[in-house]
Design a protein around this motif. Sequence first.
Motif, PDB file in Angstrom:
ATOM      1  N   ASP A   1      19.259  55.682  59.214  1.00  0.00           N
ATOM      2  CA  ASP A   1      20.221  54.430  59.990  1.00  0.00           C
ATOM      3  C   ASP A   1      19.285  53.756  59.995  1.00  0.00           C
ATOM      4  O   ASP A   1      20.447  52.054  60.318  1.00  0.00           O
ATOM      5  CB  ASP A   1      20.972  55.446  60.854  1.00  0.00           C
ATOM      6  N   ILE A   2      18.185  53.361  60.882  1.00  0.00           N
ATOM      7  CA  ILE A   2      17.628  52.053  61.341  1.00  0.00           C
ATOM      8  C   ILE A   2      17.165  51.105  59.750  1.00  0.00           C
ATOM      9  O   ILE A   2      17.715  50.198  60.013  1.00  0.00           O
ATOM     10  CB  ILE A   2      16.229  52.774  61.719  1.00  0.00           C
ATOM     11  N   VAL A   3      16.875  51.924  58.916  1.00  0.00           N
ATOM     12  CA  VAL A   3      16.376  51.175  57.546  1.00  0.00           C
ATOM     13  C   VAL A   3      18.042  50.686  57.009  1.00  0.00           C
ATOM     14  O   VAL A   3      17.618  49.097  56.653  1.00  0.00           O
ATOM     15  CB  VAL A   3      16.310  52.033  56.702  1.00  0.00           C
ATOM     16  N   GLN A   4      19.392  51.782  57.228  1.00  0.00           N
ATOM     17  CA  GLN A   4      20.895  50.439  56.772  1.00  0.00           C
ATOM     18  C   GLN A   4      21.125  49.365  57.554  1.00  0.00           C
ATOM     19  O   GLN A   4      20.823  48.360  57.005  1.00  0.00           O
ATOM     20  CB  GLN A   4      21.727  51.722  56.968  1.00  0.00           C
ATOM     21  N   ARG A   5      20.830  49.713  59.134  1.00  0.00           N
ATOM     22  CA  ARG A   5      20.914  48.798  59.626  1.00  0.00           C
ATOM     23  C   ARG A   5      20.471  46.715  60.082  1.00  0.00           C
ATOM     24  O   ARG A   5      20.890  46.510  59.966  1.00  0.00           O
ATOM     25  CB  ARG A   5      21.340  49.023  61.308  1.00  0.00           C
ATOM     26  N   ILE A   6      18.919  47.294  58.824  1.00  0.00           N
ATOM     27  CA  ILE A   6      18.240  45.806  58.580  1.00  0.00           C
ATOM     28  C   ILE A   6      18.497  45.713  57.374  1.00  0.00           C
ATOM     29  O   ILE A   6      18.621  44.312  57.465  1.00  0.00           O
ATOM     30  CB  ILE A   6      16.718  46.707  58.629  1.00  0.00           C
ATOM     31  N   LEU A   7      18.965  46.068  57.045  1.00  0.00           N
ATOM     32  CA  LEU A   7      19.233  46.228  55.709  1.00  0.00           C
ATOM     33  C   LEU A   7      20.382  45.452  55.540  1.00  0.00           C
ATOM     34  O   LEU A   7      21.692  44.198  55.133  1.00  0.00           O
ATOM     35  CB  LEU A   7      19.843  47.070  54.919  1.00  0.00           C
ATOM     36  N   ASN A   8      21.795  45.975  56.031  1.00  0.00           N
ATOM     37  CA  ASN A   8      22.960  45.287  57.145  1.00  0.00           C
ATOM     38  C   ASN A   8      22.540  43.824  57.414  1.00  0.00           C
ATOM     39  O   ASN A   8      23.259  43.124  57.279  1.00  0.00           O
ATOM     40  CB  ASN A   8      23.834  45.794  57.867  1.00  0.00           C
ATOM     41  N   LYS A   9      22.087  43.676  58.511  1.00  0.00           N
ATOM     42  CA  LYS A   9      21.695  42.876  59.289  1.00  0.00           C
ATOM     43  C   LYS A   9      21.182  41.241  58.274  1.00  0.00           C
ATOM     44  O   LYS A   9      22.398  40.239  57.733  1.00  0.00           O
ATOM     45  CB  LYS A   9      20.584  42.450  60.401  1.00  0.00           C
ATOM     46  N   ALA A  10      19.916  41.962  57.066  1.00  0.00           N
ATOM     47  CA  ALA A  10      19.543  41.064  55.527  1.00  0.00           C
ATOM     48  C   ALA A  10      21.081  40.479  55.185  1.00  0.00           C
ATOM     49  O   ALA A  10      21.178  39.024  54.899  1.00  0.00           O
ATOM     50  CB  ALA A  10      19.008  41.488  55.122  1.00  0.00           C
ATOM     51  N   GLN A  11      22.177  41.472  54.624  1.00  0.00           N
ATOM     52  CA  GLN A  11      22.861  41.378  53.527  1.00  0.00           C
ATOM     53  C   GLN A  11      24.334  39.909  54.166  1.00  0.00           C
ATOM     54  O   GLN A  11      25.313  39.617  54.137  1.00  0.00           O
ATOM     55  CB  GLN A  11      24.019  42.087  53.403  1.00  0.00           C
ATOM     56  N   GLN A  12      24.015  40.202  55.955  1.00  0.00           N
ATOM     57  CA  GLN A  12      24.661  39.907  56.551  1.00  0.00           C
ATOM     58  C   GLN A  12      24.611  38.363  57.379  1.00  0.00           C
ATOM     59  O   GLN A  12      25.253  37.440  58.194  1.00  0.00           O
ATOM     60  CB  GLN A  12      26.066  40.373  57.850  1.00  0.00           C
ATOM     61  N   GLY A  13      23.450  37.557  56.549  1.00  0.00           N
ATOM     62  CA  GLY A  13      23.265  36.301  57.322  1.00  0.00           C
ATOM     63  C   GLY A  13      22.123  35.911  58.055  1.00  0.00           C
ATOM     64  O   GLY A  13      21.499  35.258  58.102  1.00  0.00           O
ATOM     65  N   THR A  14      21.459  37.535  58.395  1.00  0.00           N
ATOM     66  CA  THR A  14      20.305  37.352  58.824  1.00  0.00           C
ATOM     67  C   THR A  14      18.835  36.984  58.738  1.00  0.00           C
ATOM     68  O   THR A  14      18.383  38.183  57.386  1.00  0.00           O
ATOM     69  CB  THR A  14      19.730  38.826  60.530  1.00  0.00           C
ATOM     70  N   ARG A  15      18.075  36.148  58.470  1.00  0.00           N
ATOM     71  CA  ARG A  15      16.592  36.362  57.392  1.00  0.00           C
ATOM     72  C   ARG A  15      16.085  36.959  58.357  1.00  0.00           C
ATOM     73  O   ARG A  15      15.136  37.477  59.154  1.00  0.00           O
ATOM     74  CB  ARG A  15      16.257  34.527  58.467  1.00  0.00           C
ATOM     75  N   VAL A  16      15.274  38.182  57.421  1.00  0.00           N
ATOM     76  CA  VAL A  16      14.557  39.892  57.780  1.00  0.00           C
ATOM     77  C   VAL A  16      12.761  39.276  56.808  1.00  0.00           C
ATOM     78  O   VAL A  16      13.346  39.247  55.707  1.00  0.00           O
ATOM     79  CB  VAL A  16      15.289  40.538  57.526  1.00  0.00           C
TER      80      VAL A  16
END
Length: 265
Positions: A61-76
């Motif tokens: 779940d945590i990995v998916q949340r990070i990937l979601n943030k990246a896909q939604q425009g957060t620079r990771v």
Amino acid sequence: MSLHYRSVWISDTHLGTKGCKAEQLRDFLDHVDCETLYLVGDIIDLWKFRSGFYWPTLHSDIVQRILNKAQQGTRVIYIPGNHDEQFRKHAGMHFNGIDIRLNAIHETRDGRQFLVLHGDEFDSIVCHNKSLSYIGGEAYEVLLVINRWLNNIRSMLGYNHWSLSLFLKNKVKNIVSFMDNYQHVLSLEAQKKHVDGIICGHIHHADITQMEFGKTYCNCGDWVENCTALIEDDGGRLALISWQEEGQALLDREGAQAPAYSRAA
């Protein structure tokens, strides 16, 4: 309700271990948004895979949340540490919206420049004696297990969370000396790189300290004991937050536009 920061740094989550405080980390990711998210090493603990595979759904779940943030425009930006050093060979790659780097230069809104790295490069034990480092890692895991039992008892008695390893770090002279030297060496690196400060992880001790040469040392801490993150607000101010202790209070105060910070620079 969510909190918004210009930049956020987290390190030493040690996903893949029983010591990871995954519920608190997931809650943090659910309630904090930022323009840039730095993953400052030891995010996935590949060392533990040697002794057995542990990967609950919560960690996915945590990995998916990070990937979601990246896909939604957060620079990771992911900077691997010593426990996930296998990812260092992929430095320079862009994977599912995540940039993998050995280190990075971050410029705050007020114009200061910080070198961001995990920090194991400046730990003589990790660099020169990996076997001893593995043994130390296992000993730390034992401390975490003991600490969980102690805190279960303390909770039943109505006492707050207490960190055994932090107590030992503050009491054992050699460990205190190591942490002081670690900060000193990193301040020298900041001077060498002509930056205003260093942002790192590795030693599981969140701190913001003014060091030699006017350099600022920032350690974003960990998510196996302290649940801490380093944040930059819209004005360029850096601060530490402890999500376990301050998370709900920060959310409650968001409406009043008056967040509280533990330490800042």
